[in-house]
Design an enzyme around this catalytic site. Structure first.
Site, mmCIF file in Angstrom:
data_model
loop_
_atom_site.group_PDB
_atom_site.id
_atom_site.type_symbol
_atom_site.label_atom_id
_atom_site.label_comp_id
_atom_site.label_asym_id
_atom_site.label_seq_id
_atom_site.Cartn_x
_atom_site.Cartn_y
_atom_site.Cartn_z
ATOM 1 C CB CYS A 1 -2.979 2.462 -1.755
ATOM 2 S SG CYS A 1 -3.363 0.856 -1.435
ATOM 3 C CG HIS B 1 -29.544 22.081 -5.499
ATOM 4 N ND1 HIS B 1 -29.325 21.396 -6.669
ATOM 5 C CD2 HIS B 1 -29.619 23.290 -6.077
ATOM 6 C CE1 HIS B 1 -29.835 21.960 -7.861
ATOM 7 N NE2 HIS B 1 -29.753 23.285 -7.580
ATOM 8 C CE LYS C 1 -4.507 4.213 -6.669
ATOM 9 N NZ LYS C 1 -5.003 2.829 -6.448
ATOM 10 C CB CYS D 1 -1.040 0.034 1.257
ATOM 11 S SG CYS D 1 -1.758 1.483 1.347
ATOM 12 C CE1 TYR E 1 -10.462 -1.862 -6.786
ATOM 13 C CE2 TYR E 1 -10.740 -4.411 -7.319
ATOM 14 C CZ TYR E 1 -11.018 -3.178 -6.462
ATOM 15 O OH TYR E 1 -12.056 -3.319 -5.426
ATOM 16 C CD GLU F 1 -28.809 18.190 -6.366
ATOM 17 O OE1 GLU F 1 -29.939 18.559 -5.988
ATOM 18 O OE2 GLU F 1 -27.969 18.783 -7.183
ATOM 19 C CD GLU G 1 -6.802 1.944 -9.319
ATOM 20 O OE1 GLU G 1 -7.727 2.211 -8.401
ATOM 21 O OE2 GLU G 1 -5.374 1.780 -8.834
HETATM 22 P P1 NDP Z 1 -7.223 -8.093 -10.869
HETATM 23 O O1 NDP Z 1 -7.321 -9.577 -10.278
HETATM 24 O O2 NDP Z 1 -7.948 -7.044 -10.208
HETATM 25 O O3 NDP Z 1 -7.168 -8.036 -12.449
HETATM 26 C C1 NDP Z 1 -6.374 -8.932 -13.357
HETATM 27 C C2 NDP Z 1 -6.799 -8.650 -14.720
HETATM 28 O O4 NDP Z 1 -5.738 -9.236 -15.333
HETATM 29 C C3 NDP Z 1 -7.965 -9.217 -14.986
HETATM 30 O O5 NDP Z 1 -8.566 -8.196 -15.969
HETATM 31 C C4 NDP Z 1 -7.631 -10.476 -15.510
HETATM 32 O O6 NDP Z 1 -8.519 -10.864 -16.692
HETATM 33 C C5 NDP Z 1 -6.545 -10.204 -16.208
HETATM 34 N N1 NDP Z 1 -5.622 -11.450 -16.412
HETATM 35 C C6 NDP Z 1 -5.422 -12.518 -15.645
HETATM 36 N N2 NDP Z 1 -4.340 -13.243 -16.058
HETATM 37 C C7 NDP Z 1 -4.283 -12.942 -17.221
HETATM 38 C C8 NDP Z 1 -3.327 -13.340 -18.405
HETATM 39 N N3 NDP Z 1 -2.777 -14.592 -18.135
HETATM 40 N N4 NDP Z 1 -3.410 -12.742 -19.713
HETATM 41 C C9 NDP Z 1 -4.172 -11.612 -19.900
HETATM 42 N N5 NDP Z 1 -4.878 -10.890 -18.870
HETATM 43 C C10 NDP Z 1 -4.922 -11.582 -17.692
HETATM 44 O O7 NDP Z 1 -5.575 -7.946 -10.471
HETATM 45 P P2 NDP Z 1 -4.906 -6.405 -10.220
HETATM 46 O O8 NDP Z 1 -3.504 -6.844 -10.599
HETATM 47 O O9 NDP Z 1 -5.441 -5.425 -11.052
HETATM 48 O O10 NDP Z 1 -5.332 -6.115 -8.906
HETATM 49 C C11 NDP Z 1 -5.060 -7.002 -7.744
HETATM 50 C C12 NDP Z 1 -6.001 -6.564 -6.610
HETATM 51 O O11 NDP Z 1 -5.340 -5.473 -5.786
HETATM 52 C C13 NDP Z 1 -7.280 -6.295 -6.671
HETATM 53 O O12 NDP Z 1 -8.250 -7.387 -6.954
HETATM 54 C C14 NDP Z 1 -7.517 -5.450 -5.691
HETATM 55 O O13 NDP Z 1 -8.132 -6.236 -4.529
HETATM 56 C C15 NDP Z 1 -6.364 -4.842 -5.229
HETATM 57 N N6 NDP Z 1 -6.360 -3.284 -5.840
HETATM 58 C C16 NDP Z 1 -6.967 -2.376 -5.364
HETATM 59 C C17 NDP Z 1 -7.089 -1.225 -5.519
HETATM 60 C C18 NDP Z 1 -8.161 -0.094 -5.269
HETATM 61 O O14 NDP Z 1 -8.822 -0.339 -4.106
HETATM 62 N N7 NDP Z 1 -8.498 0.876 -5.846
HETATM 63 C C19 NDP Z 1 -6.066 -0.760 -6.629
HETATM 64 C C20 NDP Z 1 -5.292 -1.622 -7.031
HETATM 65 C C21 NDP Z 1 -5.456 -2.964 -6.684
HETATM 66 P P3 NDP Z 1 -10.070 -11.531 -16.205
HETATM 67 O O15 NDP Z 1 -10.839 -10.679 -15.627
HETATM 68 O O16 NDP Z 1 -10.416 -12.202 -17.742
HETATM 69 O O17 NDP Z 1 -9.670 -12.577 -15.120
#
Ligand code: NDP
Length: 451
Positions: free
Chosen positions: A47, A434, A50, A42, A177, A439, A181
């Protein structure tokens, strides 16, 4: 039997540091080992940096908007070196705060890797061993790259904060995510940004209408988003990276970033030898009190892959201390967690998506999408979404979804009402503030559809 410590924590991120200092403040003798920087994902590579990059990237459109509001100013260039220096200065400051929090609570810290040697013994990288009545594993997660030719050429979210120069062009792979982002951040900083996502729509699992709008707005803002597209292979070509996509496209990029998910950081911790179970994703299996199959060993945060968010790891830490040190068995509450995705525009969400709720019971959907005053006046076409999912039977608001600038701030407050079990009528009898965007959450009269 006497131990060196009441508690030994492995991992100095959000969860580990909180558990260590709260247990110590309650009188326990506590130690913590961290092999990298204090503050964890984080603070050091997630976080915090970022969000600072989101802020940096959002200034790019502000000069134009200010001009539209009558200011005669012109924009200059973004200075990555200047920003990066300040960013890392800030991270150093925050790491110092984390170290001091531990020190001031009387926690002894070891700047090295630790692993489990037996149910009450931790072995440090220098070979010394420490015994503890309880051991808490809070080692977090780590980005994973798909196994494709040339994958080593790509960076992950770990490296993005350390780039020597800002690339002219960048490909981001993934639709979660982190991918979404950073697509917004890089685009806002002036990088020609492409994004490949293998599925039909980004942000799988979130409300369809909300993620559809985020996707539309990201494209509108200039992200070259390719849905149903993945990366096949990549190789170095001069200074650039050549990428072949599943749709046959071949392109050159200055940087490629994989945001293809994160895996629990649980390898080589000595878990298997102790009989501590890991699931198919590699996460440590724990019960509702974060206890593993070995009664003296607990685990919290991303290494348990429950809900991988900092505030959740902190809640799990507090529940662990309450259970183990205050004699009050407490399970962390994983229900109705509000969360924000810092895309541009942001998405804030709590509760069920329309699709999830409709599977569960008859619902009414209240939604409105409009051009907000501030951006419309500046001539931007940008739209926002305010949406409530309501149970037909109980009138309870089952889900709230906001896509708008500042949605993260809004959903924190809406989250209180939803967590309290507010009904649509409770929302309705709250007077509107408002003129604001939010709202609309208390003025939507008729459902747009039922399901
Ligand atoms: P996520 O699990 O959210 O997303 C991973 C993405 O990568 C998905 O779109 C997935 O596709 C894709 N993917 C997985 N494997 C492959 C592959 N072999 N080839 C191509 N695409 C692939 O992971 P993140 O890394 O984005 O984030 C991890 C976690 O960190 C989040 O789940 C969240 O809990 C936390 N986080 C929270 C934030 C916040 O609160 N703002 C900010 C950043 C992270 P598919 O959908 O098809 O599985």
């Amino acid at each position: 039997m006497s131990f060196d410590y009441d508690l030994f924590v492995i991992g100095g991120g959000s969860g580990g540091v909180r558990a260590a200092r709260v247990a110590a403040a309650g009188g326990a003798k506590v130690a913590l080992a961290e092999e990298d920087r204090y503050g964890g994902t984080c603070v050091i590579r997630g976080c915090v940096p970022k969000k600072l990059m989101v802020f940096a990237s959002e200034y790019s459109g502000m000069v134009e908007d200010a001009q539209a509001y009558g200011w005669s100013i012109s924009s200059g260039a973004f200075d990555w070196d200047l920003f990066k220096g300040k960013l890392h200065g800030e991270l150093d400051r925050l790491e110092g705060i984390y170290r001091n929090l531990l020190k001031n609570s009387g926690v002894e810290s070891f700047d090295q890797r630790a692993k489990l040697a037996d149910p009450h013994t931790v072995e440090l990288a220098d070979g010394t061993t420490k015994t503890a009545k309880h051991i808490l594993v809070a080692t977090g997660g780590w980005p994973v790259k798909p196994d494709i030719p040339g994958a080593e050429l790509a960076i992950t979210s770990n490296e993005i904060f350390h780039l020597d120069t800002l690339p002219e062009s960048m490909l981001i792979v993934g639709g979660g995510y982190i991918a979404c982002e950073f697509a917004g951040i890089m685009n806002g900083l002036g990088v020609k940004t492409s994004q490949y996502y293998r599925g039909a729509q980004i942000l799988r699992g979130f409300d369809d209408e909300a993620r559809g709008l985020v996707s539309e707005e990201m494209c509108q803002a200039g992200v070259d988003l390719h849905l149903g597209t993945n990366i096949l292979e990549m190789r170095k070509e001069g200074d650039k990276i050549w990428v072949k996509a599943t749709n046959g496209d071949e392109n050159l990029f200055d940087q490629v970033m994989f945001a293809t998910g994160r895996a629990p950081n649980a390898d080589n911790l000595g878990l298997e030898a102790l009989g501590i179970e890991r699931d198919r994703a590699g996460a440590i299996v724990v019960d509702q009190y974060s206890q593993t199959a070995v009664p003296s060993v607990f685990a919290i945060g991303d290494v348990t892959n429950r809900v991988n968010l900092t505030p959740v790891a902190i809640r799990e830490a507090m529940a662990f201390v309450e259970t183990v040190f205050n004699g009050n068995p407490t399970s962390p509450d994983h229900d109705l967690i509000p969360t924000a995705i810092f895309t541009q525009p942001e998405m804030g969400t709590v509760g069920l998506s329309e699709e999830e709720a409709a599977q569960q019971e008859p619902i009414e959907v209240y939604a409105t999408s409009f051009k907000p005053m501030q951006q419309a006046f500046a001539g931007r076409a940008q739209r926002v979404l305010m949406k409530l999912i309501v149970s037909k039977a109980t009138r309870t608001v089952l889900g709230c979804h906001i896509v708008a600038p500042g949605a993260g701030e809004m959903i924190q407050l809406a989250g209180i009402a939803v967590k309290m079990g507010a009904t649509k009528e409770d929302f309705d009898r709250t007077v509107a503030v408002h003129p604001t965007m939010s709202e609309e959450l208390v003025t939507m009269k008729s459902p747009v559809r039922t399901a």
